[in-house]
Design a protein around this motif. Structure first.
Motif, PDB file in Angstrom:
ATOM      1  N   GLY A 167       0.814  -1.196   0.000  1.00  0.00           N
ATOM      2  CA  GLY A 167       0.000   0.000   0.000  1.00  0.00           C
ATOM      3  C   GLY A 167       0.853   1.254   0.000  1.00  0.00           C
ATOM      4  O   GLY A 167       0.620   2.193  -0.745  1.00  0.00           O
ATOM      5  N   LEU A 168       1.878   1.280   0.819  1.00  0.00           N
ATOM      6  CA  LEU A 168       2.774   2.436   0.860  1.00  0.00           C
ATOM      7  C   LEU A 168       3.563   2.554  -0.435  1.00  0.00           C
ATOM      8  O   LEU A 168       3.834   3.651  -0.903  1.00  0.00           O
ATOM      9  CB  LEU A 168       3.711   2.339   2.060  1.00  0.00           C
ATOM     10  CG  LEU A 168       3.059   2.554   3.421  1.00  0.00           C
ATOM     11  CD1 LEU A 168       4.100   2.395   4.521  1.00  0.00           C
ATOM     12  CD2 LEU A 168       2.427   3.918   3.505  1.00  0.00           C
ATOM     13  N   GLY A 169       3.914   1.424  -1.034  1.00  0.00           N
ATOM     14  CA  GLY A 169       4.631   1.456  -2.305  1.00  0.00           C
ATOM     15  C   GLY A 169       3.753   2.038  -3.400  1.00  0.00           C
ATOM     16  O   GLY A 169       4.199   2.864  -4.212  1.00  0.00           O
ATOM     17  N   PHE A 170       2.499   1.662  -3.417  1.00  0.00           N
ATOM     18  CA  PHE A 170       1.573   2.181  -4.421  1.00  0.00           C
ATOM     19  C   PHE A 170       1.355   3.681  -4.225  1.00  0.00           C
ATOM     20  O   PHE A 170       1.356   4.453  -5.172  1.00  0.00           O
ATOM     21  CB  PHE A 170       0.239   1.426  -4.337  1.00  0.00           C
ATOM     22  CG  PHE A 170      -0.794   1.966  -5.280  1.00  0.00           C
ATOM     23  CD1 PHE A 170      -0.681   1.747  -6.642  1.00  0.00           C
ATOM     24  CD2 PHE A 170      -1.864   2.711  -4.811  1.00  0.00           C
ATOM     25  CE1 PHE A 170      -1.624   2.247  -7.513  1.00  0.00           C
ATOM     26  CE2 PHE A 170      -2.807   3.219  -5.675  1.00  0.00           C
ATOM     27  CZ  PHE A 170      -2.692   2.983  -7.034  1.00  0.00           C
TER      28      PHE A 170
ATOM     29  N   ALA B 127       2.332   9.190  -5.854  1.00  0.00           N
ATOM     30  CA  ALA B 127       2.794  10.531  -5.506  1.00  0.00           C
ATOM     31  C   ALA B 127       3.890  10.995  -6.461  1.00  0.00           C
ATOM     32  O   ALA B 127       3.902  12.150  -6.891  1.00  0.00           O
ATOM     33  CB  ALA B 127       3.297  10.551  -4.071  1.00  0.00           C
ATOM     34  N   VAL B 128       4.793  10.121  -6.832  1.00  0.00           N
ATOM     35  CA  VAL B 128       5.875  10.486  -7.746  1.00  0.00           C
ATOM     36  C   VAL B 128       5.309  10.805  -9.131  1.00  0.00           C
ATOM     37  O   VAL B 128       5.693  11.803  -9.762  1.00  0.00           O
ATOM     38  CB  VAL B 128       6.927   9.357  -7.813  1.00  0.00           C
ATOM     39  CG1 VAL B 128       7.913   9.594  -8.945  1.00  0.00           C
ATOM     40  CG2 VAL B 128       7.642   9.231  -6.492  1.00  0.00           C
TER      41      VAL B 128
ATOM     42  N   VAL C 284       3.737  14.860 -13.297  1.00  0.00           N
ATOM     43  CA  VAL C 284       2.728  15.389 -14.213  1.00  0.00           C
ATOM     44  C   VAL C 284       2.427  16.850 -13.881  1.00  0.00           C
ATOM     45  O   VAL C 284       2.371  17.704 -14.773  1.00  0.00           O
ATOM     46  CB  VAL C 284       1.441  14.538 -14.161  1.00  0.00           C
ATOM     47  CG1 VAL C 284       0.299  15.233 -14.874  1.00  0.00           C
ATOM     48  CG2 VAL C 284       1.690  13.170 -14.759  1.00  0.00           C
ATOM     49  N   LEU C 285       2.249  17.144 -12.621  1.00  0.00           N
ATOM     50  CA  LEU C 285       1.933  18.514 -12.231  1.00  0.00           C
ATOM     51  C   LEU C 285       3.114  19.452 -12.432  1.00  0.00           C
ATOM     52  O   LEU C 285       2.926  20.639 -12.706  1.00  0.00           O
ATOM     53  CB  LEU C 285       1.466  18.554 -10.779  1.00  0.00           C
ATOM     54  CG  LEU C 285       0.123  17.869 -10.513  1.00  0.00           C
ATOM     55  CD1 LEU C 285      -0.201  17.896  -9.029  1.00  0.00           C
ATOM     56  CD2 LEU C 285      -0.989  18.534 -11.304  1.00  0.00           C
ATOM     57  N   ALA C 286       4.303  18.954 -12.309  1.00  0.00           N
ATOM     58  CA  ALA C 286       5.481  19.805 -12.488  1.00  0.00           C
ATOM     59  C   ALA C 286       5.669  20.177 -13.954  1.00  0.00           C
ATOM     60  O   ALA C 286       6.172  21.265 -14.263  1.00  0.00           O
ATOM     61  CB  ALA C 286       6.723  19.095 -11.966  1.00  0.00           C
ATOM     62  N   THR C 287       5.264  19.307 -14.879  1.00  0.00           N
ATOM     63  CA  THR C 287       5.440  19.595 -16.308  1.00  0.00           C
ATOM     64  C   THR C 287       4.233  20.287 -16.926  1.00  0.00           C
ATOM     65  O   THR C 287       4.300  20.730 -18.064  1.00  0.00           O
ATOM     66  CB  THR C 287       5.705  18.296 -17.081  1.00  0.00           C
ATOM     67  OG1 THR C 287       4.602  17.406 -16.878  1.00  0.00           O
ATOM     68  CG2 THR C 287       7.001  17.649 -16.609  1.00  0.00           C
TER      69      THR C 287
END
Length: 122
Positions: A11-14, A19-20, A25-28
């Motif tokens: 779950g934390l990996g997903f 998040a990454v 996407v938001l940064a570009t």
């Protein structure tokens, strides 16, 4: 206990992968200026003219000639509607067997009234 650990790890990996990806996407994505920034306000005032209030100018009304023309048109319509109403009334009364003489332009009653007014006898 192992199942709980596996669920938390996966779950934390997903969540971490999600998040990454969202950050990338938001940064570009192209950014627009904020609503209260100077760039946004300059863009807004340059692109759209200021709205004009209808109360900022005097009340306009039709001219004398326009009003007279409108009243003439209404009078013609009203006259035609009166004639139509009178003819319908005469038709309904005739279907009931009541004699109702309605008047119209050029009927025998106009001629008779003109002869009577001129004191002409037949």
């Amino acid at each position: 206990m192992r199942d709980l650990t596996a669920h938390l790890f996966l779950g934390l990996g997903f969540v971490t992968v999600l998040a990454v990806v969202l950050t990338a996407v938001l940064a570009t994505a192209p950014r627009r200026p904020g609503r209260h920034s100077a760039a946004h306000l300059a863009e807004r005032t340059a692109s759209a003219p200021a709205p004009v209030s209808p109360w900022s100018r005097p009340w306009t009304c039709p001219t004398k000639e326009e009003a007279a023309e409108r009243f003439r048109r209404e009078a013609d319509t009203t006259t035609r509607l009166g004639v139509i109403r009178e003819r319908r009334t005469a038709a309904v009364l005739a279907s009931l067997g009541v004699d109702y003489a309605y008047g119209y332009a050029g009927d025998q009653f106009e001629t008779l009234a003109a002869l009577t007014a001129a004191r002409v006898t037949a």
